[in-house]
Design an enzyme around this catalytic site. Structure first.
Site, mmCIF file in Angstrom:
data_model
loop_
_atom_site.group_PDB
_atom_site.id
_atom_site.type_symbol
_atom_site.label_atom_id
_atom_site.label_comp_id
_atom_site.label_asym_id
_atom_site.label_seq_id
_atom_site.Cartn_x
_atom_site.Cartn_y
_atom_site.Cartn_z
ATOM 1 N N ARG A 1 0.808 -1.217 0.000
ATOM 2 C CA ARG A 1 0.000 0.000 0.000
ATOM 3 C C ARG A 1 0.843 1.269 0.000
ATOM 4 N NH1 ARG A 1 -5.285 -1.281 1.478
ATOM 5 N NH2 ARG A 1 -5.724 0.871 2.019
ATOM 6 N N GLY B 1 -5.253 8.205 4.130
ATOM 7 C CA GLY B 1 -6.249 9.062 3.483
ATOM 8 C C GLY B 1 -5.726 10.475 3.331
ATOM 9 N N GLU C 1 -1.919 -2.086 -22.068
ATOM 10 C CA GLU C 1 -1.569 -2.800 -20.842
ATOM 11 C C GLU C 1 -0.093 -3.227 -20.869
ATOM 12 O OE1 GLU C 1 -2.821 -3.014 -18.064
ATOM 13 O OE2 GLU C 1 -2.039 -4.800 -17.111
ATOM 14 N N LYS D 1 2.540 -2.018 -18.059
ATOM 15 C CA LYS D 1 3.328 -2.962 -17.239
ATOM 16 C C LYS D 1 4.803 -2.590 -17.316
ATOM 17 C CE LYS D 1 0.892 -4.227 -15.260
ATOM 18 N NZ LYS D 1 -0.506 -4.164 -15.178
ATOM 19 N N GLU E 1 5.589 0.809 -15.441
ATOM 20 C CA GLU E 1 5.476 0.881 -13.985
ATOM 21 C C GLU E 1 6.522 0.066 -13.252
ATOM 22 O OE1 GLU E 1 1.642 -0.356 -12.492
ATOM 23 O OE2 GLU E 1 1.547 -1.992 -13.913
#
Ligand code: F6R
Length: 626
Positions: free
Chosen positions: A27, A101, A499, A503, A506
């Site tokens: 995350r 957040g 896509e 890929k 990134e």
């Protein structure tokens, strides 16, 4: 974005917090930190960069504290430096907070609190929260509440604007861990004499399967006596935990070097699971497709609007192709971040679909929430026509929309989406075929032929994986230092070009663009020369010759051509400099196969460059901020 964990119980909190953060590192990994309460003090340890930096720091500090909170950060406000790392504390260092957040009104709160003597040491929005809590604590009339900490936090969250999940501890209330959810995920785990909280379940499943996801606008007080839940108005709520169905092996690498490689190899299994769930056995007398969606969702349907981001947006583009070509329904695909500020006109017969593997992407949720709101007060038909496609049905998306198609990829840890993309494609095949069957836009024979074709896909992916591992590794060796890549495809394989480029960008940080092959000559072809390789997806069918011609045009500009194509005859070998062969399947089904060599190519290039494939820089798996 950002992962938070919390623990209160009888074991040493630090180890549990670190283990939880490890599972949440997907995350965000700009910095990490934990705070515990021990001997009347908050002990806060933070480190810039990945979790191992925090782990090394903690090796020198032993604390038997049995309560604590932890955070792994994806920087929004303020650089990824230690002074911006969570937990953040108030001036007196009595209250510690971790947040996932964004607090939108933090500037105004900061000024107000500064005026009251609070001193700030970070550039973050989060830091206002412990100060605000300390301020409310200071001003609470004595014995006005059975839990002053809970009351101060309740008052504080009522002053916050934005989307946030919080975990809070205080040196003055050493037996209380308070957690809050407002549009960012937060789940509570119930152990034997211990309680956990986390942004996501993998952080706690090794300790307990009994979980309770908080809903928006809820505050929970975790103490040695149990959990109390309240709304922001302070009313007590009654809630029951439920048992999570989760296999911890899914969050291990199982012998693969990276999660991404393991997840690429899991795709045949994902397709098999989807076939089993979405399609009835061939001999069944019922409808061949079984998505469990009510018939009135489809009645009189005139158009479909899809909102999504990133890889899910690419899956949605393939979904559009299938829905239009098979079911004859006009379909638009929108970036959720755009749609939420410029929505299409609402009509009763429009189905809106949100696609998000995490079910937590802020823009996709906001676009759907906006859509839900503007349908409120209208006839029921409007309100029912919201559908989510997600890999996490227990997520915020699951609470937001009335209908869900669960994708069956299992948890995905690698930040780059691979198997969840394939699972989304399977959901779209099932949805488009279901609609086509109900609207009778394709004959029974064709329907059967497509479903039979889908049933062959798992073994075709297996064959592709076997043949491509070595080939893509070899190509990676040659292209590891390449600066720019172009990917082209047409029709149903144009989104695969996008896509493939995403890929590569990134995880390898190589500049790459995907184009519809026919668009190259309208500008991008000017980029081509011997230094810019072109990957062309050329599948026999409606646009095969066109793609081949477009590839030839690139070759004439000295680009090295890599073909993702079936090798049936000598033609492919003559045109392409390098081949990434795939089986000769129906064009309509080909994207599930053609994406695989592109995933492997990106993986091997990034691995060859020595990069952190599973946690690429600047990215996070759940993009929970706008
Ligand atoms: C790319 C990737 C991202 C996500 C995007 C949406 O590999 O993972 O582009 O696809 O952030 O995420 P979800 O599907 O969770 O809404």
């Amino acid at each position: 974005m950002c992962g938070i964990v919390g623990y209160i119980g009888t074991q040493a909190a630090t180890d549990i917090l670190l283990a939880g953060l490890e599972k949440l590192e997907y995350r965000g990994y700009d910095s990490a930190g934990i705070a515990t309460v021990w001997e009347g003090e908050v002990n806060c340890v933070r480190a810039k960069g990945k979790l191992h930096n925090l782990r090394s720091k903690l090796e020198q500090i032993e604390t038997p504290a049995q309560i604590g909170i932890g955070h792994t950060r994806w920087a929004t406000h303020g650089k990824p430096e230690e002074y911006n790392a969570h937990p953040h504390m108030d001036t007196a260092k009595r209250v510690a907070v971790v947040q996932n957040g964004i607090i939108e009104n933090y500037r105004e709160l900061r000024e107000e609190l500064k005026g009251k003597g609070h001193q700030f040491v970070s550039e973050t929005d989060t830091e206002v929260i412990p100060h605000l809590i300390a301020e409310f604590l200071k001003n609470l009339p004595p014995s006005s509440s059975s839990s002053p900490l809970l009351e101060a936090i309740r008052q504080a969250v009522n002053r916050l604007h934005g989307a946030f999940a919080l975990a809070v501890i205080s040196a003055d209330y050493p037996d209380e861990l308070i957690v809050v959810r407002q549009q960012a995920p937060l789940v509570i785990g119930f152990g034997q004499g211990e309680l956990f909280c986390a942004s996501d379940t993998p952080a706690i499943v090794s300790y307990t399967r009994a979980v309770l996801p908080l809903e928006n606008g809820e505050i929970a007080r975790l103490t040695p006596l149990g959990v109390e839940i309240y709304n922001f108005a302070g009313d007590r709520l009654k809630k029951q935990p439920r048992l999570l169905n989760f296999n911890p092996a899914m969050v291990e690498k199982q012998g693969f070097k990276h999660f991404m490689l393991k997840e690429i190899h899991e795709q045949p299994g994902v397709v098999r699971a989807s076939l089993e769930a979405y399609f009835n056995p061939a001999e069944s007398t019922e409808s061949p497709i079984n998505l469990g969606l009510p018939a009135d969702l489809y009645t009189d349907l005139e158009q479909i609007q899809i909102v999504a981001c990133g890889t899910s947006w690419h899956a949605a583009l393939i979904g559009k192709y299938l829905l239009e070509q098979l079911a004859g329904i006009s379909t638009q695909v929108h970036y959720a971040s755009e749609y939420r500020y410029a929505a299409s006109p609402v009509t009763a017969n429009t189905l809106i679909i949100g696609v998000t593997q995490s079910g937590e992407t802020a823009d996709t949720l906001a676009a759907l929430a906006m859509e839900k709101e503007r349908r409120q007060g209208k006839e029921p038909k409007y309100q029912a026509r919201l559908l989510g496609i997600t890999n996490r049905p227990e997520s915020s998306l699951g609470h937001l929309v009335p209908h869900i198609i669960s994708t069956l990829a299992g948890i995905e840890i690698g930040v780059a989406a691979t198997k969840t993309f394939t699972a989304q494609l399977m959901a779209f095949y099932a949805l488009a075929l279901d609609l086509a069957a109900r609207r009778q836009t394709v004959s029974k024979d064709i329907l059967e032929k497509i479903i039979n074709g889908l049933r062959q896909i798992p073994k075709e992916i297996e064959a592709t994986l076997e043949s491509q591992e070595r080939l893509t590794e070899q190509l990676a060796h040659e292209f590891a230092e390449t600066k720019d890549f172009i990917f082209v495809g047409r029709g149903i394989n144009f989104p695969i070009a996008l896509e493939g480029a995403l890929k590569l960008k990134e995880i390898s940080y190589i500049h790459a663009e995907g184009y519809p092959a026919g668009e190259m000559k309208h500008g991008p072809i000017a980029l081509l020369d011997a230094k810019v390789p072109v990957v062309a997806i050329a599948i026999p069918g409606s646009v095969y010759e066109k793609v081949i011609s477009n590839a030839q045009e690139a070759k004439a500009r000295d680009s090295r051509l890599i073909g993702v194509t079936p090798v049936k005859d000598g033609e492919a070998g003559e045109i392409f400099n390098d081949l990434l062969p795939v089986s000769d399947v129906e064009e309509l089904l080909s994207p599930i196969l053609t994406v695989v060599p592109l995933q492997l190519l990106a993986y091997h290039i990034a691995a060859r460059r020595g990069l952190d494939v599973d946690q690429p820089r600047n990215l996070a798996k759940s993009v929970t901020v706008e």
